[in-house]
Scaffold this active site. Structure first.
Site, PDB file in Angstrom:
ATOM      1  NE  ARG A   1       5.711  -9.477  -3.076  1.00  0.00           N
ATOM      2  CZ  ARG A   1       6.217  -8.256  -2.878  1.00  0.00           C
ATOM      3  NH1 ARG A   1       6.277  -7.727  -1.690  1.00  0.00           N
ATOM      4  NH2 ARG A   1       6.631  -7.561  -3.897  1.00  0.00           N
TER       5      ARG A   1
ATOM      6  NE  ARG B   1      10.733   1.710  -7.376  1.00  0.00           N
ATOM      7  CZ  ARG B   1       9.857   0.779  -7.038  1.00  0.00           C
ATOM      8  NH1 ARG B   1       9.071   0.952  -5.991  1.00  0.00           N
ATOM      9  NH2 ARG B   1       9.758  -0.321  -7.748  1.00  0.00           N
TER      10      ARG B   1
ATOM     11  CE  LYS C   1       3.540  -3.397  -2.285  1.00  0.00           C
ATOM     12  NZ  LYS C   1       3.652  -3.177  -3.744  1.00  0.00           N
TER      13      LYS C   1
ATOM     14  NE  ARG D   1       9.066  -5.951  -8.967  1.00  0.00           N
ATOM     15  CZ  ARG D   1       9.332  -4.643  -8.961  1.00  0.00           C
ATOM     16  NH1 ARG D   1      10.167  -4.137  -9.850  1.00  0.00           N
ATOM     17  NH2 ARG D   1       8.780  -3.855  -8.069  1.00  0.00           N
TER      18      ARG D   1
ATOM     19  NE  ARG E   1      13.097  -2.059  -6.194  1.00  0.00           N
ATOM     20  CZ  ARG E   1      11.896  -2.305  -5.672  1.00  0.00           C
ATOM     21  NH1 ARG E   1      11.386  -1.455  -4.790  1.00  0.00           N
ATOM     22  NH2 ARG E   1      11.219  -3.364  -6.015  1.00  0.00           N
TER      23      ARG E   1
HETATM   24  P1  AP5 Z   1       6.538   2.837  -4.415  1.00  0.00           P
HETATM   25  O1  AP5 Z   1       5.932   3.518  -3.250  1.00  0.00           O
HETATM   26  O2  AP5 Z   1       7.978   2.549  -4.413  1.00  0.00           O
HETATM   27  O3  AP5 Z   1       5.675   1.529  -4.806  1.00  0.00           O
HETATM   28  P2  AP5 Z   1       5.598   0.079  -4.160  1.00  0.00           P
HETATM   29  O4  AP5 Z   1       4.179  -0.333  -4.166  1.00  0.00           O
HETATM   30  O5  AP5 Z   1       6.336   0.061  -2.867  1.00  0.00           O
HETATM   31  O6  AP5 Z   1       6.357  -0.736  -5.276  1.00  0.00           O
HETATM   32  P3  AP5 Z   1       7.467  -1.864  -5.149  1.00  0.00           P
HETATM   33  O7  AP5 Z   1       8.005  -2.041  -6.532  1.00  0.00           O
HETATM   34  O8  AP5 Z   1       8.437  -1.566  -4.060  1.00  0.00           O
HETATM   35  O9  AP5 Z   1       6.638  -3.073  -4.779  1.00  0.00           O
HETATM   36  P4  AP5 Z   1       7.044  -4.512  -4.914  1.00  0.00           P
HETATM   37  O10 AP5 Z   1       6.005  -5.069  -4.078  1.00  0.00           O
HETATM   38  O11 AP5 Z   1       7.129  -5.065  -6.278  1.00  0.00           O
HETATM   39  O12 AP5 Z   1       8.587  -4.541  -4.463  1.00  0.00           O
HETATM   40  P5  AP5 Z   1       9.239  -4.997  -3.099  1.00  0.00           P
HETATM   41  O13 AP5 Z   1      10.394  -4.154  -2.856  1.00  0.00           O
HETATM   42  O14 AP5 Z   1       8.210  -5.144  -2.078  1.00  0.00           O
HETATM   43  O15 AP5 Z   1       6.180   3.768  -5.692  1.00  0.00           O
HETATM   44  C1  AP5 Z   1       6.611   3.420  -6.994  1.00  0.00           C
HETATM   45  C2  AP5 Z   1       6.959   4.694  -7.773  1.00  0.00           C
HETATM   46  O16 AP5 Z   1       5.769   5.470  -7.983  1.00  0.00           O
HETATM   47  C3  AP5 Z   1       7.927   5.643  -7.040  1.00  0.00           C
HETATM   48  O17 AP5 Z   1       8.755   6.230  -7.982  1.00  0.00           O
HETATM   49  C4  AP5 Z   1       7.015   6.684  -6.379  1.00  0.00           C
HETATM   50  O18 AP5 Z   1       7.647   7.931  -6.222  1.00  0.00           O
HETATM   51  C5  AP5 Z   1       5.865   6.759  -7.382  1.00  0.00           C
HETATM   52  N1  AP5 Z   1       4.549   6.999  -6.771  1.00  0.00           N
HETATM   53  C6  AP5 Z   1       4.060   6.431  -5.638  1.00  0.00           C
HETATM   54  N2  AP5 Z   1       2.795   6.834  -5.416  1.00  0.00           N
HETATM   55  C7  AP5 Z   1       2.489   7.684  -6.462  1.00  0.00           C
HETATM   56  C8  AP5 Z   1       1.310   8.428  -6.804  1.00  0.00           C
HETATM   57  N3  AP5 Z   1       0.192   8.366  -6.039  1.00  0.00           N
HETATM   58  N4  AP5 Z   1       1.328   9.177  -7.931  1.00  0.00           N
HETATM   59  C9  AP5 Z   1       2.460   9.203  -8.702  1.00  0.00           C
HETATM   60  N5  AP5 Z   1       3.591   8.536  -8.433  1.00  0.00           N
HETATM   61  C10 AP5 Z   1       3.599   7.776  -7.316  1.00  0.00           C
HETATM   62  O19 AP5 Z   1       9.732  -6.491  -3.483  1.00  0.00           O
HETATM   63  C11 AP5 Z   1      10.829  -6.670  -4.346  1.00  0.00           C
HETATM   64  C12 AP5 Z   1      11.151  -8.136  -4.463  1.00  0.00           C
HETATM   65  O20 AP5 Z   1      11.485  -8.679  -3.173  1.00  0.00           O
HETATM   66  C13 AP5 Z   1      10.037  -9.053  -4.976  1.00  0.00           C
HETATM   67  O21 AP5 Z   1       9.985  -9.067  -6.390  1.00  0.00           O
HETATM   68  C14 AP5 Z   1      10.456 -10.404  -4.392  1.00  0.00           C
HETATM   69  O22 AP5 Z   1      11.535 -10.946  -5.124  1.00  0.00           O
HETATM   70  C15 AP5 Z   1      10.985 -10.006  -3.025  1.00  0.00           C
HETATM   71  N6  AP5 Z   1       9.935 -10.010  -1.992  1.00  0.00           N
HETATM   72  C16 AP5 Z   1       9.496  -8.927  -1.293  1.00  0.00           C
HETATM   73  N7  AP5 Z   1       8.556  -9.292  -0.417  1.00  0.00           N
HETATM   74  C17 AP5 Z   1       8.383 -10.621  -0.547  1.00  0.00           C
HETATM   75  C18 AP5 Z   1       7.527 -11.566   0.081  1.00  0.00           C
HETATM   76  N8  AP5 Z   1       6.668 -11.207   1.048  1.00  0.00           N
HETATM   77  N9  AP5 Z   1       7.628 -12.865  -0.302  1.00  0.00           N
HETATM   78  C19 AP5 Z   1       8.504 -13.248  -1.244  1.00  0.00           C
HETATM   79  N10 AP5 Z   1       9.328 -12.396  -1.890  1.00  0.00           N
HETATM   80  C20 AP5 Z   1       9.271 -11.091  -1.554  1.00  0.00           C
HETATM   81 MG    MG Z   2       8.111  -0.879  -2.161  1.00  0.00          MG
END
Ligand code: AP5
Ligand code: MG
Length: 216
Positions: free
Chosen positions: A90, A129, A15, A173, A162
């Site tokens: 979410r 990552r 994402k 997660r 991270r």
């Molecule tokens: P990346 O693009 O970083 O993936 P992502 O989908 O953004 O993954 P996240 O782990 O950031 O999602 P998340 O939703 O768990 O975390 P968030 O920070 O939102 O890509 C991942 C890896 O793959 C990278 O290394 C990239 O280079 C590689 N890659 C990407 N595309 C690729 C491809 N096509 N082929 C190969 N490699 C590829 O949330 C973190 C925490 O915050 C949550 O656990 C929660 O505690 C809190 N939080 C966030 N939002 C909320 C909410 N709305 N409500 C409540 N709590 C929340």
């Molecule tokens: Mg992300």
């Protein structure tokens, strides 16, 4: 009218990677709830203190705290043309709150690309990552390494792993996503806004699929 695109999909699916590209291509603000929380933790703000333990455990931050933060972000001037929402909403309560907030822009969620991949791919992507300390630019040790090990290509800052990308926390997660966020797939499907995107493809191909679907 402003355009709002919600990127839906499990942890590690890509994402953040796609949101950055879409935000540049479509000239829309990029709002990542996870990045906002991490920025607050880094800066040791009051909000950062409240949310740290949730992120460390891989649990969702309570809805009221999350909604208030996003509301504040949405009303900044750079969101005038709209935004790419990455990681919000979410939960169904967050989706309802978003709908109400967007009414104030006389807007709505226009499209919800839903990016998917199997769990083994998600774990491999998240656990390999590397994230840039200064601005959250995203790398992968195997699929998208920085040119110089340990250094961000864009701003030269250090890249780090991270805290919540340990295999156990990623797995947690994914469970939380299935229980609390998956209901949004049906919510947006029923609203006729869901666009399914195969996230197992290479980054460029996922981008092509996204742009193709959004430009229709
Ligand atoms: P990346 O693009 O970083 O993936 P992502 O989908 O953004 O993954 P996240 O782990 O950031 O999602 P998340 O939703 O768990 O975390 P968030 O920070 O939102 O890509 C991942 C890896 O793959 C990278 O290394 C990239 O280079 C590689 N890659 C990407 N595309 C690729 C491809 N096509 N082929 C190969 N490699 C590829 O949330 C973190 C925490 O915050 C949550 O656990 C929660 O505690 C809190 N939080 C966030 N939002 C909320 C909410 N709305 N409500 C409540 N709590 C929340
Ligand atoms: Mg992300």
């Amino acid at each position: 009218m402003a355009t709002f695109i919600v990127l839906l999909g499990p942890p590690g699916v890509g994402k953040g990677t796609q949101a950055r590209i879409l935000s540049e291509t479509k000239k829309l603000a990029h709002i990542s709830s996870g990045d906002l929380f991490r920025e607050n933790i880094k800066n040791q703000t009051e909000l950062g203190k409240v949310v740290k333990s949730y992120l460390d455990k891989g649990e969702l931050v309570p809805d009221d705290v999350t909604i208030a933060m996003i509301r504040d972000r949405l009303f900044r001037p750079d969101c005038g043309a709209g935004a790419i929402l990455d990681g919000f909403p979410r939960t169904p309560a967050q989706a309802d709150a978003l709908e109400n907030m967007l009414k104030e822009f006389k807007g709505e969620v226009n499209a919800v690309p839903y990016i998917t991949a199997a769990e083994n791919i998600l774990v491999e992507r998240a656990s390999g990552r590397w994230t840039c300390r200064a601005h959250g630019h995203i790398y992968h040790e195997k699929f998208n390494p920085p040119k110089q090990t340990g250094v961000c290509d864009v701003d030269g800052s250090e890249v780090y792993q991270r805290e919540d990308d340990k295999v156990e926390t990623v797995t947690k997660r994914i469970r939380v996503y299935i229980e609390q966020t998956m209901p949004l797939v049906e919510y947006y499907r029923k609203a006729g806004k869901l666009i399914e995107i195969d996230g197992t493809q290479a980054v460029e191909d996922v981008t092509k699929a996204l742009l193709g679907a959004l430009n229709k």
